[in-house]
Scaffold this motif. Structure first.
Motif, mmCIF file in Angstrom:
data_model
loop_
_atom_site.group_PDB
_atom_site.id
_atom_site.type_symbol
_atom_site.label_atom_id
_atom_site.label_comp_id
_atom_site.label_asym_id
_atom_site.label_seq_id
_atom_site.Cartn_x
_atom_site.Cartn_y
_atom_site.Cartn_z
ATOM 1 N N ILE A 171 71.872 -17.325 93.896
ATOM 2 C CA ILE A 171 70.958 -16.394 93.233
ATOM 3 C C ILE A 171 69.546 -16.678 93.734
ATOM 4 N N PRO A 172 69.025 -15.876 94.665
ATOM 5 C CA PRO A 172 67.682 -16.125 95.221
ATOM 6 C C PRO A 172 66.596 -16.194 94.155
ATOM 7 N N LEU A 173 66.738 -15.406 93.094
ATOM 8 C CA LEU A 173 65.735 -15.412 92.020
ATOM 9 C C LEU A 173 65.620 -16.791 91.386
ATOM 10 N N LEU A 174 66.745 -17.478 91.266
ATOM 11 C CA LEU A 174 66.749 -18.807 90.661
ATOM 12 C C LEU A 174 66.001 -19.802 91.551
ATOM 13 N N ASN A 175 66.262 -19.739 92.840
ATOM 14 C CA ASN A 175 65.541 -20.610 93.769
ATOM 15 C C ASN A 175 64.049 -20.325 93.753
ATOM 16 N N GLN A 176 63.719 -19.034 93.651
ATOM 17 C CA GLN A 176 62.307 -18.637 93.650
ATOM 18 C C GLN A 176 61.587 -19.208 92.435
ATOM 19 N N LYS A 177 62.215 -19.133 91.280
ATOM 20 C CA LYS A 177 61.597 -19.672 90.068
ATOM 21 C C LYS A 177 61.482 -21.195 90.121
ATOM 22 N N ALA A 178 62.385 -21.819 90.872
ATOM 23 C CA ALA A 178 62.336 -23.276 91.013
ATOM 24 C C ALA A 178 61.387 -23.714 92.119
ATOM 25 N N GLY A 179 60.788 -22.748 92.825
ATOM 26 C CA GLY A 179 59.873 -23.066 93.908
ATOM 27 C C GLY A 179 60.576 -23.572 95.147
ATOM 28 N N LEU A 180 61.817 -23.126 95.368
ATOM 29 C CA LEU A 180 62.613 -23.561 96.511
ATOM 30 C C LEU A 180 62.897 -22.369 97.427
ATOM 31 N N PRO A 181 63.262 -22.615 98.690
ATOM 32 C CA PRO A 181 63.585 -21.500 99.597
ATOM 33 C C PRO A 181 64.650 -20.587 98.989
ATOM 34 N N GLN A 182 64.427 -19.285 99.056
ATOM 35 C CA GLN A 182 65.282 -18.340 98.343
ATOM 36 C C GLN A 182 66.734 -18.377 98.801
ATOM 37 N N HIS A 183 66.975 -18.510 100.093
ATOM 38 C CA HIS A 183 68.339 -18.413 100.615
ATOM 39 C C HIS A 183 68.970 -19.773 100.901
#
Length: 307
Positions: free
Chosen positions: A241-253
């Motif tokens: 889930i790219p959104l989850l990575n984005q909220k965690a401040g990590l690379p989306q993919h």
């Protein structure tokens, strides 16, 4: 000899038949044969088919005429998708922003025809069931075969949307365990002595998951160990889930571990110590991660046509 005269009379009516007479004779003979075949019933089917062809030609001609006037008619017995809006019932179902409706075939445990449902209206296949509940699952595997190279299911934990434990059992693998992988799985030899046989556990787990939206982290590995394939439209993989990575401040993919995501979003440590992982703890953490992006993620699935 000089007084001999020949008088040859060529009268069609005498001494033979003309071409016209021959034609009439053949025609009469044809009609006689036709009447004979009709009496015997040999020409009945042929006449019926011919009449049907004429009727079909008239119908096609009439349809072309109707369409040319801009009047299009639907085919008889045509089935059109129904359009339904279903809002979650927060009194009976988990407090989630969206639900999923899925057609449930009678010949198979898992369903493939499914459409996400939420606050927006979209098409639903006929014969759907009501709003479905969300579950989170995590499995622990041990190694069988040469040097423990084959992963087999040894424990499965399932929690509800609110984190309540629904299922948590040790499962006896089909083959002899050659590597318990205790450092990661937390499984020890004594845990599997009275464990539930794999075939029995598989039936119990599949029964719980059928018709549910199942959340997991790298959940395809769990389904593989379970020897089961859950419908993609009812699966939520928090590792993708790219959104989850984005909220965690990590690379989306990037495929981020459950431990790292939990630490980044909740500042909480899991999978600590040398005792191995707890599948209950991991399942609860997975559900909490999913809730962070639930509303946004489900909204994107509506437009992506998951199934």
């Amino acid at each position: 000899m000089s007084g001999l005269m020949l008088n040859i009379i060529c009268d069609p009516s005498q001494g033979g038949k003309s071409d016209k007479s021959k034609g009439n004779y053949k025609h009469e003979r044809f009609l006689g044969r036709r009447r004979f075949l009709e009496r015997k019933g040999f020409l009945k089917d042929k006449l019926i088919n011919k009449q049907n062809e004429k009727n079909n030609k008239r119908k096609r001609k009439k349809q072309r005429h109707t369409q040319s006037n801009g009047e299009y008619q639907s085919k008889p017995a045509a089935i059109f998708p129904q359009f339904t809006t279903t809002l979650p019932d927060k009194t009976n179902e988990p407090s989630c922003s969206t639900q999923t409706l899925c057609q449930k075939p009678t010949s198979s445990v898992s369903s493939t025809g499914c459409t996400s449902q939420g606050k927006q209206t979209h098409s639903v296949a006929p014969g759907t069931v009501g709003p479905l509940k969300y579950l989170a699952m995590d499995c622990e595997m041990v190694g069988t075969g040469p040097k423990g190279s084959i992963s087999e299911l040894a424990r499965c934990s399932i929690v509800s949307y609110n984190g309540d434990v629904i299922y948590d059992k040790f499962i006896k693998p089909i083959n002899i365990v050659t590597d318990f992988r205790t450092r990661w799985s937390g499984i020890r030899k004594q845990d599997l002595r009275n464990a539930t046989p794999f075939n029995q556990a598989q039936k119990e787990i599949v029964k719980i998951m059928t018709g549910k939206v199942v959340v997991g982290h790298a959940i395809q590995n769990d389904f593989k160990a379970l020897k089961y394939f859950h419908p993609a439209c009812q699966t939520r993989d928090t590792s993708r889930i790219p959104l989850l990575n984005q909220k965690a401040g990590l690379p989306q993919h990037e495929v981020v571990s459950l431990k790292r995501l939990t630490k980044a979003l909740f500042n909480k440590d899991i999978q600590t110590g040398k005792g191995g992982h707890s599948s209950v703890e991991d399942a609860k953490a997975t559900m909490e991660l999913y809730k962070v992006v639930e509303e946004e993620w489900e909204r994107t699935l509506v437009f992506k046509s998951v199934c």
